[in-house]
Design a protein around this motif. Structure first.
Motif, PDB file in Angstrom:
ATOM      1  N   ASP A  94     -11.217   8.779  -3.684  1.00 22.78           N
ATOM      2  CA  ASP A  94     -11.043   8.065  -2.417  1.00 22.78           C
ATOM      3  C   ASP A  94     -12.367   7.891  -1.683  1.00 22.78           C
ATOM      4  OD1 ASP A  94     -10.080   7.045   0.020  1.00 22.78           O
ATOM      5  OD2 ASP A  94     -10.034   9.072   0.843  1.00 22.78           O
ATOM      6  N   SER A  98      -5.664   4.381   4.933  1.00 26.58           N
ATOM      7  CA  SER A  98      -5.473   2.928   4.868  1.00 26.58           C
ATOM      8  C   SER A  98      -4.834   2.504   3.558  1.00 26.58           C
ATOM      9  CB  SER A  98      -6.823   2.212   5.024  1.00 26.58           C
ATOM     10  OG  SER A  98      -7.465   2.619   6.208  1.00 26.58           O
ATOM     11  N   THR A  99      -5.277   3.089   2.451  1.00 28.27           N
ATOM     12  CA  THR A  99      -4.737   2.652   1.155  1.00 28.27           C
ATOM     13  C   THR A  99      -3.580   3.542   0.704  1.00 28.27           C
ATOM     14  OG1 THR A  99      -6.089   3.974  -0.365  1.00 28.27           O
ATOM     15  CG2 THR A  99      -7.100   1.992   0.547  1.00 28.27           C
ATOM     16  N   ARG A 150       0.836  -1.202   0.000  1.00 29.23           N
ATOM     17  CA  ARG A 150       0.000   0.000   0.000  1.00 29.23           C
ATOM     18  C   ARG A 150       0.871   1.252   0.000  1.00 29.23           C
ATOM     19  NH1 ARG A 150      -2.794   0.543   5.924  1.00 29.23           N
ATOM     20  NH2 ARG A 150      -1.212  -0.491   7.168  1.00 29.23           N
ATOM     21  N   SER A 152      -9.210   3.975  -5.340  1.00 33.30           N
ATOM     22  CA  SER A 152      -8.470   3.124  -4.412  1.00 33.30           C
ATOM     23  C   SER A 152      -9.343   2.862  -3.200  1.00 33.30           C
ATOM     24  CB  SER A 152      -7.164   3.836  -4.001  1.00 33.30           C
ATOM     25  OG  SER A 152      -6.453   3.053  -3.075  1.00 33.30           O
ATOM     26  N   ARG A 201      -2.261  -5.354   2.280  1.00 31.61           N
ATOM     27  CA  ARG A 201      -2.114  -4.424   3.395  1.00 31.61           C
ATOM     28  C   ARG A 201      -0.781  -4.631   4.115  1.00 31.61           C
ATOM     29  NH1 ARG A 201      -2.885  -4.060   8.957  1.00 31.61           N
ATOM     30  NH2 ARG A 201      -3.958  -2.165   9.634  1.00 31.61           N
ATOM     31  N   ASN A 251      -7.612   0.212  -7.548  1.00 35.82           N
ATOM     32  CA  ASN A 251      -6.684  -0.411  -6.613  1.00 35.82           C
ATOM     33  C   ASN A 251      -7.496  -1.150  -5.567  1.00 35.82           C
ATOM     34  OD1 ASN A 251      -4.368  -1.063  -5.052  1.00 35.82           O
ATOM     35  ND2 ASN A 251      -4.763   0.707  -3.737  1.00 35.82           N
ATOM     36  N   ALA A 257      -7.250  -2.573  -2.585  1.00 32.14           N
ATOM     37  CA  ALA A 257      -6.363  -2.654  -1.429  1.00 32.14           C
ATOM     38  C   ALA A 257      -6.934  -3.665  -0.433  1.00 32.14           C
ATOM     39  CB  ALA A 257      -6.226  -1.288  -0.781  1.00 32.14           C
ATOM     40  N   TYR A 258      -6.075  -4.228   0.371  1.00 32.03           N
ATOM     41  CA  TYR A 258      -6.498  -5.258   1.324  1.00 32.03           C
ATOM     42  C   TYR A 258      -7.052  -6.468   0.578  1.00 32.03           C
ATOM     43  CZ  TYR A 258      -6.221  -1.693   5.046  1.00 32.03           C
ATOM     44  OH  TYR A 258      -5.800  -0.727   5.920  1.00 32.03           O
TER      45      TYR A 258
END
Lengths: 284, 322
Positions: free
Chosen positions: B29, B35-36, B8, B76, B165, B104, B106-107
């Motif tokens: 966002d 977080s990302t 990330r 993201s 992450r 993206n 993420a996680y």
């Protein structure tokens, strides 16, 4: 048949009325030929589309459908393609003869609009609730890139479509930002696929909901071209200051007595007898 | 292999590094930027950063609208909400409309900060790889994640980039430049092939080292692209090794293992053992304990390789002795 050369956004009220009548005939012939199609919601949106494509939208050019500074249009109620394609053909984006291919294999006239198959379509659609968000993205692009010439984005939604939650994600987002450049138009025809629409789809309720989300909302008779032309011009101008919604009161199946206000005609095409009766009602 | 940078962070830095070269790149966002790590982009380019609120569906379609007017938007967000909550928006307004929106996820997979069932994205690869026009990328480490941000900017196609992450071991150095659609051989071998995606590839290498101690030569193929899929690498491994084990931080349904089976079945059928999460929802808890429970640690992967060898009828110890 192609009126674009002499109308070109300068049509008289009489001329616009003639165009609306032609669009209705084309809708009925198209769905009849295809044996399918969303007749009711196409008939309810006719004047809205005629008003947009023959004067309401600026810098649109059928010979240059990708002109960067053109006003954009999204048919968020993407099933109502017979009405959309009829008006695009009348405006000169393609030959009306192409309407005969509606929904056939290989046609650019897909059941729901496909921007990569049909020049003039600014955004593919078909899944209800997404168009307002896409239109907001276009309005943000117009703000972020001055070379695009502060174009406006018009998004046509159905009243039933407002039951999709994403519409209110989008409305809240644009309202909180006071985002300029976006004009939503709601075709409040009071009927959805299987039933009458509910109390929160009534025109006054729709306007109140959008106002609560920070939008400038006004109402108009969606079949009265004399009222629609200035209403769209005004909405276009006011959109320079923040998001605007035009709540248009319409009749589903408008112009054909046995289709009007009936959910049976949401997604049905007329058979031979019904077509003849409908065309007779419309006159020539 | 040392513990490196989290993907990330590499993702967030790559956006900032590429922003000058791509002035039409913008970032959307759905309220997860710390977080990302798109918060890095927010700090550097506030005018090109759009806070979208907690509304992934709207964010994806707004991105499509921006993209239709010449911008290249990144959305993201947590993989699970992009790939499943906003699946229809990705499908219609991005993939069908062929807009150059970059997602993206993420996680991806299990490591979600112990988020449990609702936050573990174990279906996202399956969802995204069935969407026409979509490129699906699963970088192995931070360097590859950063490089893939650049690759995503170079294509006009929609892209789903799946990032992790957690911190990951470094496999590829700075300057690594993968090819979209090409699997990378991380270790040679022709007794068995371990085919892995994303963060599982470092574990696959460790598993190969375990197997080597027993005289088993395991080829390790890293699939940093799930779509377009390198079916030829699978066919070659099937021909040359006969026994395959797929390893993914994802459900065993619909992801890398499925793609491997599809490719092998249509070219050179081979024994395939699929390692991944079974058909269940995950739980809260320590990531490594959960990975180990499902055989997604080096020992578990080595065991999977032995199982593939056994089912293929290979008696490696005898072959080695003669």
């Amino acid at each position: 048949m192609n009126e674009s050369c002499y109308l070109d956004g300068q049509a008289s009220l009489e001329g616009l009325t003639v165009l609306a009548g032609r669009a209705r005939r084309l809708i009925l012939e198209m769905t009849h030929r295809a044996g399918m199609g969303h007749t009711g919601g196409s008939l309810s949106e006719v004047e809205l589309l005629v008003a947009l494509y023959f004067g309401g939208m600026r810098s649109i050019d059928p010979s240059r459908p990708d002109r960067p500074d053109r006003d954009r249009f999204i048919l968020s109620k993407g099933h109502a393609t017979p009405g959309y394609y009829s008006v695009l053909a009348l405006r000169g984006y393609f030959s009306p003869e192409l309407l005969e291919t509606f929904d056939e294999l290989g046609t650019p006239l897909q059941a729901h609009p496909d921007m990569h198959k049909l020049p003039g379509v600014d955004m593919s659609s078909g899944s209800l609730g997404q168009g307002l968000s896409c239109g907001i993205g276009m309005a943000m692009a117009a703000m972020a890139d001055p070379s695009l010439g502060s174009f406006r984005t018009f998004v046509l939604m159905g009243d039933g479509e407002l039951q999709e939650g994403q519409v209110w994600e989008a409305a809240g987002y644009a309202g909180a930002l006071r985002l300029p450049g976006i004009v939503a138009i709601v075709d409040c025809n009071a009927v959805q696929l299987s039933t009458a629409t509910g109390p929160f789809q009534a025109p006054d309720a729709v306007a109140a909901r959008f106002r609560a989300f920070g939008w400038d909302a006004s109402g108009v008779d969606g079949h009265d071209l004399a009222a629609l032309m200035p209403a769209i011009a005004s909405a276009r101008e006011r959109a320079g200051r923040g998001p605007v919604v035009l709540v248009a009161t319409t009749v589903k199946g408008k112009g054909v007595s046995f289709m009007e206000g009936r959910c049976e005609w949401h997604g049905k095409a007329p058979d031979d007898g019904e077509l003849a009766r409908a065309l007779a009602e419309l006159g020539s | 292999m040392s513990a490196g940078v989290a993907q990330r962070a590499a993702f967030g830095r790559a956006l900032v590094e590429l922003a000058e070269r791509y002035p039409k790149m913008v970032v959307l966002d759905p309220d997860v930027c710390p977080s990302t790590q798109t918060s890095l982009f927010r700090a550097a380019y506030p005018d090109r950063f759009y806070p979208m609120g907690i509304a992934e569906a709207n964010a994806v379609c707004v991105a499509a609208g921006l993209a239709s007017c010449g911008f290249v938007p990144w959305v993201s967000a947590f993989a699970v909400f992009l790939a499943t909550r906003a699946a229809d928006q990705v499908r219609v307004s991005v993939a069908h409309a062929r807009q150059p929106v970059k997602l993206n996820g993420a996680y991806g997979g299990l490591p979600s900060g112990r988020g449990g069932a609702t936050h573990s994205a174990v279906e996202d690869i399956a969802v995204m790889r069935t969407m026409p026009n979509m490129i699906v990328l699963t970088p192995a480490d931070a360097a590859e994640a950063g490089a893939m941000v650049e690759l995503a900017m170079e294509t006009s196609a929609p892209v789903y980039l799946r990032t992790m992450r957690c911190e990951l071991p470094d496999l590829f150095g700075v300057g690594w430049r993968p090819d979209i659609g090409r699997a990378v051989e991380l270790a040679p071998g022709d007794d068995v092939a371990i085919l892995s995606e994303g963060m599982m590839s470092a574990r696959a290498l460790e598993a190969a080292a375990i197997l080597r101690r027993d005289g088993i030569a395991a080829r390790v193929l890293h699939f940093g692209t799930i779509k377009p899929f390198d079916a030829e690498a699978v066919a070659k491994a099937a021909r040359e090794c006969g026994a395959l084990v797929s390893v993914e931080n994802h459900s065993r349904i619909g992801g890398l293992g499925s793609a491997v089976c599809e490719a092998a079945a249509e070219s050179d059928p081979a024994v395939v053992v699929r390692l991944g999460f079974p058909d269940c929802f995950l739980e809260s808890g320590d990531d490594e304990r959960i990975f180990s429970r499902y055989g997604l640690d080096p020992a578990g992967i080595a065991a999977g390789a032995r199982e593939a060898l056994r089912r293929n009828g290979s008696d490696v110890s005898i072959r080695r002795a003669t």
